[in-house]
Design a protein around this motif. Structure first.
Motif, mmCIF file in Angstrom:
data_model
loop_
_atom_site.group_PDB
_atom_site.id
_atom_site.type_symbol
_atom_site.label_atom_id
_atom_site.label_comp_id
_atom_site.label_asym_id
_atom_site.label_seq_id
_atom_site.Cartn_x
_atom_site.Cartn_y
_atom_site.Cartn_z
ATOM 1 N N LEU A 1 48.306 -43.876 51.942
ATOM 2 C CA LEU A 1 49.573 -43.554 50.837
ATOM 3 C C LEU A 1 49.041 -44.148 49.494
ATOM 4 C CD1 LEU A 1 52.374 -45.494 53.048
ATOM 5 C CD2 LEU A 1 51.807 -42.944 53.102
ATOM 6 N N ARG A 2 49.533 -43.236 48.500
ATOM 7 C CA ARG A 2 49.586 -43.867 47.162
ATOM 8 C C ARG A 2 50.561 -45.034 47.075
ATOM 9 N NH1 ARG A 2 48.364 -38.711 46.618
ATOM 10 N NH2 ARG A 2 46.215 -38.021 46.052
ATOM 11 N N SER A 3 51.487 -45.086 47.545
ATOM 12 C CA SER A 3 52.431 -45.870 47.327
ATOM 13 C C SER A 3 53.588 -45.993 48.605
ATOM 14 C CB SER A 3 53.569 -45.327 46.119
ATOM 15 O OG SER A 3 54.707 -46.422 46.015
ATOM 16 N N LEU A 4 54.171 -47.105 48.880
ATOM 17 C CA LEU A 4 55.099 -47.161 50.042
ATOM 18 C C LEU A 4 56.375 -46.167 49.723
ATOM 19 C CD1 LEU A 4 54.756 -50.959 51.265
ATOM 20 C CD2 LEU A 4 54.208 -48.886 52.333
ATOM 21 N N ASP A 5 56.610 -45.954 48.447
ATOM 22 C CA ASP A 5 57.658 -45.043 48.156
ATOM 23 C C ASP A 5 57.422 -43.808 48.751
ATOM 24 O OD1 ASP A 5 59.028 -47.149 46.761
ATOM 25 O OD2 ASP A 5 58.106 -46.594 44.802
ATOM 26 N N ASP A 6 56.313 -43.187 48.758
ATOM 27 C CA ASP A 6 55.934 -42.144 49.289
ATOM 28 C C ASP A 6 56.472 -41.772 50.888
ATOM 29 O OD1 ASP A 6 54.719 -41.169 47.051
ATOM 30 O OD2 ASP A 6 52.627 -41.520 47.640
ATOM 31 N N MET A 7 56.351 -42.975 51.648
ATOM 32 C CA MET A 7 56.750 -43.133 52.857
ATOM 33 C C MET A 7 58.072 -43.266 53.027
ATOM 34 S SD MET A 7 55.792 -42.981 56.124
ATOM 35 C CE MET A 7 54.168 -43.299 56.331
ATOM 36 N N ARG A 8 58.597 -44.107 52.178
ATOM 37 C CA ARG A 8 60.143 -44.151 52.189
ATOM 38 C C ARG A 8 60.972 -42.919 51.899
ATOM 39 N NH1 ARG A 8 59.195 -48.653 48.589
ATOM 40 N NH2 ARG A 8 59.122 -50.525 50.058
ATOM 41 N N ALA A 9 60.235 -41.944 50.946
ATOM 42 C CA ALA A 9 60.748 -40.580 50.777
ATOM 43 C C ALA A 9 60.512 -39.636 51.849
ATOM 44 C CB ALA A 9 60.285 -40.049 49.400
ATOM 45 N N LEU A 10 59.467 -39.715 52.383
ATOM 46 C CA LEU A 10 59.290 -38.894 53.526
ATOM 47 C C LEU A 10 60.390 -39.079 54.939
ATOM 48 C CD1 LEU A 10 57.645 -37.108 55.423
ATOM 49 C CD2 LEU A 10 56.189 -39.100 56.114
ATOM 50 N N THR A 11 60.418 -40.483 54.935
ATOM 51 C CA THR A 11 61.208 -40.859 56.079
ATOM 52 C C THR A 11 62.872 -40.637 55.964
ATOM 53 O OG1 THR A 11 61.150 -43.369 55.744
ATOM 54 C CG2 THR A 11 59.477 -42.418 57.323
ATOM 55 N N ALA A 12 63.201 -40.735 54.651
ATOM 56 C CA ALA A 12 64.486 -40.256 54.261
ATOM 57 C C ALA A 12 64.761 -38.726 54.337
ATOM 58 C CB ALA A 12 65.102 -40.901 52.923
ATOM 59 N N ASP A 13 63.754 -37.977 54.310
ATOM 60 C CA ASP A 13 64.016 -36.469 54.429
ATOM 61 C C ASP A 13 64.881 -36.000 55.552
ATOM 62 O OD1 ASP A 13 63.358 -33.489 54.940
ATOM 63 O OD2 ASP A 13 62.420 -33.651 52.808
ATOM 64 N N PRO A 14 65.884 -35.198 55.459
ATOM 65 C CA PRO A 14 66.645 -34.684 56.780
ATOM 66 C C PRO A 14 65.708 -34.094 57.691
ATOM 67 C CG PRO A 14 67.835 -34.279 54.614
ATOM 68 C CD PRO A 14 66.569 -34.711 54.133
ATOM 69 N N GLU A 15 64.731 -33.354 57.176
ATOM 70 C CA GLU A 15 63.632 -32.579 57.854
ATOM 71 C C GLU A 15 63.080 -33.778 59.127
ATOM 72 O OE1 GLU A 15 61.083 -29.281 57.086
ATOM 73 O OE2 GLU A 15 62.445 -29.326 55.037
ATOM 74 N N TRP A 16 62.600 -34.784 58.239
ATOM 75 C CA TRP A 16 61.888 -35.955 59.115
ATOM 76 C C TRP A 16 62.826 -36.488 59.940
ATOM 77 C CZ3 TRP A 16 56.980 -37.317 59.622
ATOM 78 C CH2 TRP A 16 56.702 -38.508 60.117
ATOM 79 N N VAL A 17 64.095 -36.755 59.736
ATOM 80 C CA VAL A 17 65.086 -37.415 60.240
ATOM 81 C C VAL A 17 65.274 -36.675 61.885
ATOM 82 C CG1 VAL A 17 67.561 -38.069 60.775
ATOM 83 C CG2 VAL A 17 66.374 -38.677 58.673
ATOM 84 N N GLN A 18 65.195 -35.461 61.706
ATOM 85 C CA GLN A 18 65.286 -34.346 62.770
ATOM 86 C C GLN A 18 64.057 -34.427 63.611
ATOM 87 O OE1 GLN A 18 68.247 -32.651 63.464
ATOM 88 N NE2 GLN A 18 67.480 -32.083 65.215
#
Length: 139
Positions: free
Chosen positions: A88-105
């Motif tokens: 990752l370039r930033s931990l914020d990228d991982m936070r954004a990914l894991t908050a995405d509804p598609e990811w949650v599904q």
């Protein structure tokens, strides 16, 4: 002189669910899941995504070698079935990914295949000392 910020290496050490075989888990995690998750992971700017498969047949021989051949009787070889790594370039990228509804599904399905009661994270920067030493392969 410009300096570059090192990529963050984020490892997720995963155990399979007791309800499925290792073969079924590895097929799902390395073939089925990446087809579903890959486009979403790319969307959030993840630079690289890999899996390290740890077959059960590697664990006991390594434990034995550490105790008898390497003089490391107190070291361990964990029983993770898979380590998935994100650069990752930033931990914020991982936070954004894991908050995405598609990811949650996607994670709902992953919770059936994985034992989410246990696991391990490793977060840091990778320091490469050499890479691509293929000239000496087989020498």
């Amino acid at each position: 002189m410009t300096t570059t910020t090192p990529l963050i290496k984020f490892d997720v050490c995963i155990y399979k669910s007791d309800d499925i075989s290792q073969e079924e888990f590895l097929n799902w995690s390395t073939k089925v899941y990446p087809v579903k998750a890959g486009p979403l992971i790319k969307r959030y700017g993840i630079v690289k995504w890999t899996h390290t498969v740890q077959p059960t047949g590697f664990r006991e021989p390594m434990r034995h070698a550490m105790k008898t051949d390497m003089g490391r009787p107190d070291w361990t070889v964990p029983d993770y079935d898979l380590v998935t790594t994100y650069w990752l370039r930033s931990l914020d990228d991982m936070r954004a990914l894991t908050a995405d509804p598609e990811w949650v599904q996607l994670e709902k399905e992953a919770c059936i295949k994985s034992n989410i009661a246990i696991g391990h994270f490793v977060v840091g920067h990778e320091v490469v000392h050499f890479e691509g030493n293929v000239d000496n392969a087989g020498a």
